[in-house]
Design an enzyme around this catalytic site. Structure first.
Site, mmCIF file in Angstrom:
data_model
loop_
_atom_site.group_PDB
_atom_site.id
_atom_site.type_symbol
_atom_site.label_atom_id
_atom_site.label_comp_id
_atom_site.label_asym_id
_atom_site.label_seq_id
_atom_site.Cartn_x
_atom_site.Cartn_y
_atom_site.Cartn_z
ATOM 1 N N ALA A 49 0.820 -1.212 0.000
ATOM 2 C CA ALA A 49 0.000 0.000 0.000
ATOM 3 C C ALA A 49 0.855 1.263 0.000
ATOM 4 C CB ALA A 49 -0.924 0.003 1.212
ATOM 5 N N THR A 50 2.041 1.197 0.556
ATOM 6 C CA THR A 50 2.911 2.386 0.543
ATOM 7 C C THR A 50 3.171 2.797 -0.902
ATOM 8 O OG1 THR A 50 3.956 1.754 2.623
ATOM 9 C CG2 THR A 50 5.188 3.269 1.203
ATOM 10 N N ASN A 127 -5.904 3.165 10.748
ATOM 11 C CA ASN A 127 -5.154 2.008 11.231
ATOM 12 C C ASN A 127 -4.947 2.004 12.743
ATOM 13 O OD1 ASN A 127 -3.631 4.210 9.979
ATOM 14 N ND2 ASN A 127 -1.851 3.260 10.891
ATOM 15 N N GLN A 155 -6.739 -0.811 5.538
ATOM 16 C CA GLN A 155 -7.252 -1.467 6.738
ATOM 17 C C GLN A 155 -8.657 -2.033 6.530
ATOM 18 O OE1 GLN A 155 -5.853 -2.004 9.774
ATOM 19 N NE2 GLN A 155 -3.900 -1.135 9.176
ATOM 20 N N SER A 175 -3.385 -3.596 0.530
ATOM 21 C CA SER A 175 -2.179 -4.354 0.825
ATOM 22 C C SER A 175 -2.569 -5.775 1.207
ATOM 23 C CB SER A 175 -1.450 -3.673 1.989
ATOM 24 O OG SER A 175 -0.245 -4.328 2.256
ATOM 25 N N ALA A 176 -1.886 -6.767 0.617
ATOM 26 C CA ALA A 176 -2.290 -8.169 0.813
ATOM 27 C C ALA A 176 -2.183 -8.634 2.256
ATOM 28 C CB ALA A 176 -1.425 -9.076 -0.075
ATOM 29 N N HIS A 177 -1.153 -8.175 2.963
ATOM 30 C CA HIS A 177 -0.929 -8.762 4.291
ATOM 31 C C HIS A 177 -1.972 -8.319 5.311
ATOM 32 C CE1 HIS A 177 1.294 -5.381 6.415
ATOM 33 N NE2 HIS A 177 1.439 -4.988 5.174
ATOM 34 N N THR A 215 10.046 -7.028 -13.241
ATOM 35 C CA THR A 215 9.444 -8.356 -13.312
ATOM 36 C C THR A 215 8.446 -8.532 -12.181
ATOM 37 O OG1 THR A 215 11.440 -9.227 -14.305
ATOM 38 C CG2 THR A 215 9.987 -10.829 -13.261
ATOM 39 N N CYS A 301 3.512 0.324 11.748
ATOM 40 C CA CYS A 301 4.306 0.872 10.654
ATOM 41 C C CYS A 301 5.222 1.969 11.149
ATOM 42 C CB CYS A 301 3.399 1.439 9.575
ATOM 43 S SG CYS A 301 1.955 0.455 9.300
HETATM 44 N N1 PLP Z 1 -1.824 2.500 4.858
HETATM 45 C C1 PLP Z 1 -2.339 2.023 6.001
HETATM 46 C C2 PLP Z 1 -3.648 2.562 6.495
HETATM 47 C C3 PLP Z 1 -1.678 1.020 6.723
HETATM 48 O O1 PLP Z 1 -2.203 0.562 7.857
HETATM 49 C C4 PLP Z 1 -0.440 0.531 6.220
HETATM 50 C C5 PLP Z 1 0.316 -0.488 6.949
HETATM 51 O O2 PLP Z 1 -0.022 -0.948 7.995
HETATM 52 C C6 PLP Z 1 0.045 1.061 5.017
HETATM 53 C C7 PLP Z 1 -0.663 2.042 4.370
HETATM 54 C C8 PLP Z 1 1.336 0.573 4.430
HETATM 55 O O3 PLP Z 1 1.124 -0.664 3.825
HETATM 56 P P1 PLP Z 1 2.329 -1.545 3.247
HETATM 57 O O4 PLP Z 1 3.015 -2.094 4.444
HETATM 58 O O5 PLP Z 1 1.672 -2.586 2.421
HETATM 59 O O6 PLP Z 1 3.193 -0.671 2.446
#
Ligand code: PLP
Length: 363
Positions: A49-50, A127, A155, A175-177, A215, A301
Site C-alpha cells: 500500500a505504501t 489504522n 485497513q 495491501s495483501a498482508h 518483473t 508501521c
Molecule cells: N496505509 C495504512 C492505512 C496502513 O495501515 C499501512 C500499513 O499498515 C500502510 C498504508 C502501508 O502498507 P504496506 O506495508 O503494504 O506498504
C-alpha cells in the site's frame, strides 16, 4: 504460492513458462477485482500500500492543483503529499478530524471552495482507531470541485465489503498482508477511463501498464489473489464474532481500570481494532510488562518512532494521553480465550505501571 515459486516463468515472456506465469497473475487480478467489485484491468499490482499510495498521489498531483488530505492518514499518504507539495509548491491542505477521528466535512467544503484541487485523499478506515470515513460525502464534495478522489483502504479491504461501483473513488490502495496474504505485495485500483499522467517510481520496462517497471512478483501476487478469494468468501461472516471479542475486551478493561477510555468510541469503526488510553500508564512500560501479548503502542508501521501518535494528537489527546495508549487488534482466528488472557495481562500490567508511576510501589 509454493507452486508459483517453483515455476520459472517471467510473466512478460512469450514462451510457455511465461504464459503459465501470466495466467497465474491474470487469475489473481480477477480474484482481487472480485473482492473489490471492479474489473481485473483496473488493478495494478505493487509492492504494497505504501507504493500504491505514492503512485496514486504522484499521478493525481501531476495534473496541478492543491493536495487535500487528512491529519490522521498513514505516513505513506502524509509524507508523500508533503514531499509532492514541497517539490511542486502545490498547496497542501491537511484536514482536521473530530474527537472521534472523523474527517471534518465542513473543512473539506471550505478547502475546495474556489481552489483548484488535484486530489482529495481520505483513508477509508484508520489504522490506529479503526474509525471509518464517510467516503460517500467526501466523494460528493470532491467531485463538485472537480478533484480526483483517492482512498487508502488498506485497513478496510478484506474486513468489510467494498463495492467500487458504489464507492465512486478514482484511486484506491490496498495491501495483501492486511487480509491474510503475504507481505510485500499490494495493489492500486485505477478507475477505467480516467486519464492520468503516470509518474512511476520505478522506470524501466513499462510493466503494469507503465505504472511500475520490473518483473512481477508472481508468487506474491498469487498469494494476494488467494487471500482475496478467501476474504471474499468470509466477508461479513467474521465481523459479528470479532465485534463481540472487541466489545468484551473494551468492556472489561474500561470497567476495571477507571479513567481509561476508547479513542473514537462513538465513530463507526472497524470491528477488529481498538485504541485504549490508560491514564498514568505509559504504553511502552505496559507493553514491556506483558510480553506475551502482541499489542502495539502506535501503528506498527511507525512503531519505534519516538514521537507520539499523530492520529491521537489530531483527535485532541494530550501528548501524555497519546503516550499512554495501546492499540489492540484481532482477526477471524482470534479466540475468546485469547481475549480473556489479554484482558488479564493488561489489567495486571496497567495496574503495576500505574502503581510504579504514582510512586506507591513497594520496595
Ligand atoms: N496505509 C495504512 C492505512 C496502513 O495501515 C499501512 C500499513 O499498515 C500502510 C498504508 C502501508 O502498507 P504496506 O506495508 O503494504 O506498504
Amino acid at each position: 504460492m509454493l507452486d508459483a515459486l517453483h515455476s520459472v516463468g517471467n510473466a512478460s515472456s512469450v514462451h510457455h513458462h511465461g504464459r503459465d506465469a501470466a495466467a497465474r497473475v491474470d487469475k489473481a487480478r480477477r480474484q482481487v477485482g472480485e473482492l473489490l467489485g471492479c474489473a481485473p484491468g483496473e488493478i495494478i499490482f505493487t509492492s504494497g500500500a505504501t507504493e500504491a499510495n505514492n503512485l496514486a498521489l504522484r499521478a493525481a498531483s501531476a495534473q496541478g492543483g492543491a493536495l487535500v488530505t487528512t491529519a490522521v492518514e498513514h505516513p505513506a499518504v502524509l509524507e508523500t503529499a508533503r514531499s509532492l507539495s514541497a517539490e511542486s509548491s502545490a498547496p497542501l491542505v491537511t484536514l482536521p478530524v473530530s474527537a472521534d477521528g472523523i474527517v471534518d466535512l465542513a473543512a473539506l467544503e471550505a478547502s475546495v471552495q474556489g481552489e483548484e484541487v488535484a486530489v482529495v485523499s481520505v483513508m477509508l478506515a484508520n489504522n490506529e482507531t479503526g474509525a471509518l470515513a464517510d467516503l460517500a460525502s467526501v466523494v460528493r464534495i470532491a467531485r463538485a470541485a472537480g478533484a480526483l478522489v483517492h482512498s487508502d483502504a488498506t485497513q478496510y479491504v478484506g474486513r468489510l465489503p467494498v463495492d467500487l461501483d458504489d464507492l465512486d473513488v478514482d484511486l484506491l490502495s490496498l495491501s495483501a498482508h492486511k487480509f491474510g496474504g503475504p507481505q510485500g505485495v499490494g495493489a492500486l485500483f485505477v478507475r477505467r477511463g480516467i486519464s492520468l499522467p503516470h509518474r512511476p517510481l520505478l522506470v524501466g520496462g513499462g510493466h503494469e501498464k507503465g505504472w511500475r517497471a520490473g518483473t512481477l512478483n508472481v508468487a506474491g501476487i498469487v498469494g494476494m489473489g488467494a487471500a482475496a478469494e478467501a476474504a471474499r468468501r468470509q466477508l461479513g461472516d467474521e465481523a459479528p464474532h470479532i465485534t463481540k471479542l472487541r466489545d468484551l475486551l473494551e468492556g472489561e478493561l474500561l470497567a476495571q481500570l477507571p479513567g481509561s477510555h476508547v479513542n473514537g468510541a462513538r465513530a463507526p469503526r472497524l470491528p477488529g481494532v481498538t485504541s485504549i488510553t490508560f491514564p498514568g500508564a505509559p504504553a511502552d512500560a505496559v507493553l514491556a510488562s506483558m510480553p506475551a501479548i502482541a499489542a502495539s503502542d502506535g501503528s506498527a508501521c511507525s512503531a519505534g518512532a519516538p514521537s507520539p501518535s499523530h492520529v491521537l494528537l489530531a483527535m485532541g489527546l494530550s501528548r501524555e494521553a497519546a503516550d499512554s495508549t495501546i492499540r489492540f487488534s484481532m482477526g477471524y482466528a482470534t479466540t475468546e480465550q485469547e481475549i480473556r488472557r489479554a484482558i488479564d495481562a493488561t489489567l495486571r500490567a496497567v495496574t503495576h505501571v500505574q502503581t510504579v508511576m504514582s510512586g506507591t510501589a513497594g520496595p
